[in-house]
Design an enzyme around this catalytic site. Structure first.
Site, PDB file in Angstrom:
ATOM      1  N   GLU A  47      -8.759  17.314  -5.450  1.00 35.52           N
ATOM      2  CA  GLU A  47      -7.980  17.847  -4.343  1.00 35.52           C
ATOM      3  C   GLU A  47      -8.743  18.916  -3.570  1.00 35.52           C
ATOM      4  OE1 GLU A  47      -4.914  17.214  -7.733  1.00 35.52           O
ATOM      5  OE2 GLU A  47      -7.080  17.451  -7.500  1.00 35.52           O
ATOM      6  N   CYS A  70      -2.810  19.452 -10.954  1.00 32.11           N
ATOM      7  CA  CYS A  70      -2.683  20.352 -12.106  1.00 32.11           C
ATOM      8  C   CYS A  70      -1.956  21.633 -11.717  1.00 32.11           C
ATOM      9  CB  CYS A  70      -4.055  20.669 -12.699  1.00 32.11           C
ATOM     10  SG  CYS A  70      -5.120  21.657 -11.624  1.00 32.11           S
ATOM     11  N   CYS A  79      -4.458  23.115  -8.720  1.00 31.40           N
ATOM     12  CA  CYS A  79      -4.521  22.329  -7.491  1.00 31.40           C
ATOM     13  C   CYS A  79      -3.185  22.302  -6.759  1.00 31.40           C
ATOM     14  CB  CYS A  79      -4.971  20.905  -7.810  1.00 31.40           C
ATOM     15  SG  CYS A  79      -6.712  20.809  -8.316  1.00 31.40           S
ATOM     16  N   ALA A 157     -27.278 -16.607 -34.488  1.00 33.75           N
ATOM     17  CA  ALA A 157     -27.477 -17.935 -35.056  1.00 33.75           C
ATOM     18  C   ALA A 157     -27.414 -17.865 -36.575  1.00 33.75           C
ATOM     19  CB  ALA A 157     -28.819 -18.500 -34.599  1.00 33.75           C
ATOM     20  N   SER A 162     -30.442 -13.150 -32.715  1.00 31.63           N
ATOM     21  CA  SER A 162     -29.387 -12.896 -31.727  1.00 31.63           C
ATOM     22  C   SER A 162     -29.929 -12.479 -30.369  1.00 31.63           C
ATOM     23  CB  SER A 162     -28.437 -11.812 -32.245  1.00 31.63           C
ATOM     24  OG  SER A 162     -29.136 -10.595 -32.458  1.00 31.63           O
ATOM     25  N   ARG A 178     -22.123   2.064 -21.284  1.00 32.38           N
ATOM     26  CA  ARG A 178     -22.620   3.217 -22.046  1.00 32.38           C
ATOM     27  C   ARG A 178     -22.601   4.483 -21.200  1.00 32.38           C
ATOM     28  NH1 ARG A 178     -28.081   1.008 -25.184  1.00 32.38           N
ATOM     29  NH2 ARG A 178     -27.023  -0.415 -26.649  1.00 32.38           N
ATOM     30  N   ASP A 194     -30.854  -4.445 -36.310  1.00 33.30           N
ATOM     31  CA  ASP A 194     -31.351  -4.376 -34.936  1.00 33.30           C
ATOM     32  C   ASP A 194     -32.157  -3.128 -34.608  1.00 33.30           C
ATOM     33  OD1 ASP A 194     -29.989  -6.741 -34.606  1.00 33.30           O
ATOM     34  OD2 ASP A 194     -28.252  -5.824 -33.620  1.00 33.30           O
ATOM     35  N   ARG A 201     -30.128   3.061 -20.189  1.00 35.34           N
ATOM     36  CA  ARG A 201     -31.335   2.791 -19.408  1.00 35.34           C
ATOM     37  C   ARG A 201     -30.928   2.091 -18.115  1.00 35.34           C
ATOM     38  NH1 ARG A 201     -32.498   0.986 -24.451  1.00 35.34           N
ATOM     39  NH2 ARG A 201     -32.423  -1.217 -23.847  1.00 35.34           N
ATOM     40  N   GLY A 290     -21.149  -4.307 -35.308  1.00 34.71           N
ATOM     41  CA  GLY A 290     -20.944  -5.705 -35.605  1.00 34.71           C
ATOM     42  C   GLY A 290     -19.536  -6.019 -36.049  1.00 34.71           C
TER      43      GLY A 290
END
Length: 361
Positions: A47, A70, A79, A157, A162, A178, A194, A201, A290
């Site tokens: 605002e 607020c 605000c 697989a 993967s 992310r 992994d 990135r 996972g």
């Protein structure tokens, strides 16, 4: 209001532990004369930015805000009072503020003679602000489970390979998720298999999330793991009864927190893990672990949103996206309501939230 909702989304990943908010100011004739969004925690609210852009043209005009203005003084002033001082005649907001410390702005505005309306595009505004709203209402972070799978629901697989099930476009989109999150969480299985990096990135100006590994036995995160490289802060959660020497080997590269084990099954207590993150100002978690970790969160009723990236491929074997979630019969299935279906490169991204009891029927 639709413009205000779009503006609010610009603050995702930058305002936590505060909400994302957008505001558009119209002059007395209904012409847009100012707009703004909450850009960072501790900075001016939406605002204030919009009123500054509008200047004297705000007098007698209308402010459209995605969250009830607020009514308290924190790092910034209330605000509601700023809108009154600017001479705004009418305020339309989408979502009522559930935070008792900040609520009451609508009443303050009405007491000052400002016309107040609520609920315009409430569902759309709440969806953008889901992380903050969950944190206030439930006292824990909002959890979005992200997974990537083939059309037959396989995340790897049969031989364990993967990379890569989904396209480069989908992987880039995950970095956007992310960047919008306070923390990215994986379990020990993913850490071992992994060696994930978990940092953002390819998103200019992104604030790096807290990288979190639920490593119950304090054995999955090796001293040279990529998650310990210093590119972003890292927290490793271990069971409170693991030997001290195991936890101590990580202490110089990450924060190590000890938590109780789950009462049933393996792993850590999900509620305790979320409470520990909430205490560290984490309001949104991207669950990238996972099937086992996702199953534990589902069993605990701690998944607030699901984003699945489905690749046009079939494997026929290999691990499923979700492991045991404590569901043994179709009547107990966790029913979801699809909120978005989007093509991302050759893949399809599906977003869904838990259905209400009415929607389940």
């Amino acid at each position: 209001m639709r413009r205000a909702v779009a503006l609010s989304a610009r603050g995702l990943g930058a305002t936590s532990p505060n909400p994302v908010v957008g505001c558009v100011v119209l002059d007395a004739t209904g012409k847009p004369v100012g707009e703004g969004w909450h850009q960072r925690a501790g900075g001016p609210h939406a605002e204030i930015h919009a009123l500054a852009a509008a200047g004297d043209a705000a007098r007698g005009g209308t402010a459209l805000v995605t969250l009830e203005p607020c009514n308290h003084t924190g790092r910034t002033g209330p605000c509601a009072q700023a809108l009154v001082a600017a001479g705004i005649a009418r305020v339309v907001y989408a979502v009522a503020d559930p935070n008792p410390r900040a609520a009451g702005g609508a009443a303050t505005l009405a007491a000052a003679g400002v016309e107040v309306e609520a609920g315009l595009l409430a569902e759309e505004a709440a969806a953008v602000n889901a992380a903050w709203l969950t944190s206030v209402r439930r006292g824990r972070p909002h959890v979005r489970w992200k997974y990537a799978a083939t059309l037959d629901g396989r995340t790897a697989a049969a031989d364990g390979t993967s990379r890569w099930i989904t396209s480069a476009a989908s992987r880039a989109d995950v970095h956007r998720l992310r960047a919008e999150s306070d923390a990215v969480l994986v379990g020990s299985g993913t850490a071992r298999a992994d060696d994930p990096h978990l940092a953002v990135r390819g998103v200019p100006g992104a604030r790096q999330p807290l990288r979190v590994v639920a490593d119950t036995e304090a054995t999955a995160v090796a001293p040279g793991a990529r998650v310990l490289d210093g590119a972003a802060p890292t927290l490793v959660a271990v069971a409170d009864d693991v030997p001290e020497e195991r936890a101590a080997r990580l202490a110089d590269r990450a924060e190590v927190v000890r938590l109780p084990r789950a009462a049933h099954g393996r792993g850590l207590d999900v509620a305790a893990l979320l409470a520990a993150l909430y205490a560290r100002q984490v309001r949104s978690v991207l669950l990238e672990g996972g099937a086992t970790l996702a199953g534990a969160f589902a069993a605990a009723g701690a998944i607030d949103e699901v984003t699945g990236y489905l690749a046009p491929a079939l494997l026929g074997g290999g691990p499923h996206a979700l492991a045991d979630a404590g569901i043994t019969t179709i009547a107990d299935a966790l029913r979801l309501r699809v909120t978005d279906v989007t093509r991302v490169g050759p893949d399809v991204r599906i977003t869904a939230v838990p259905a209400t009891p009415h929607e389940e029927r």
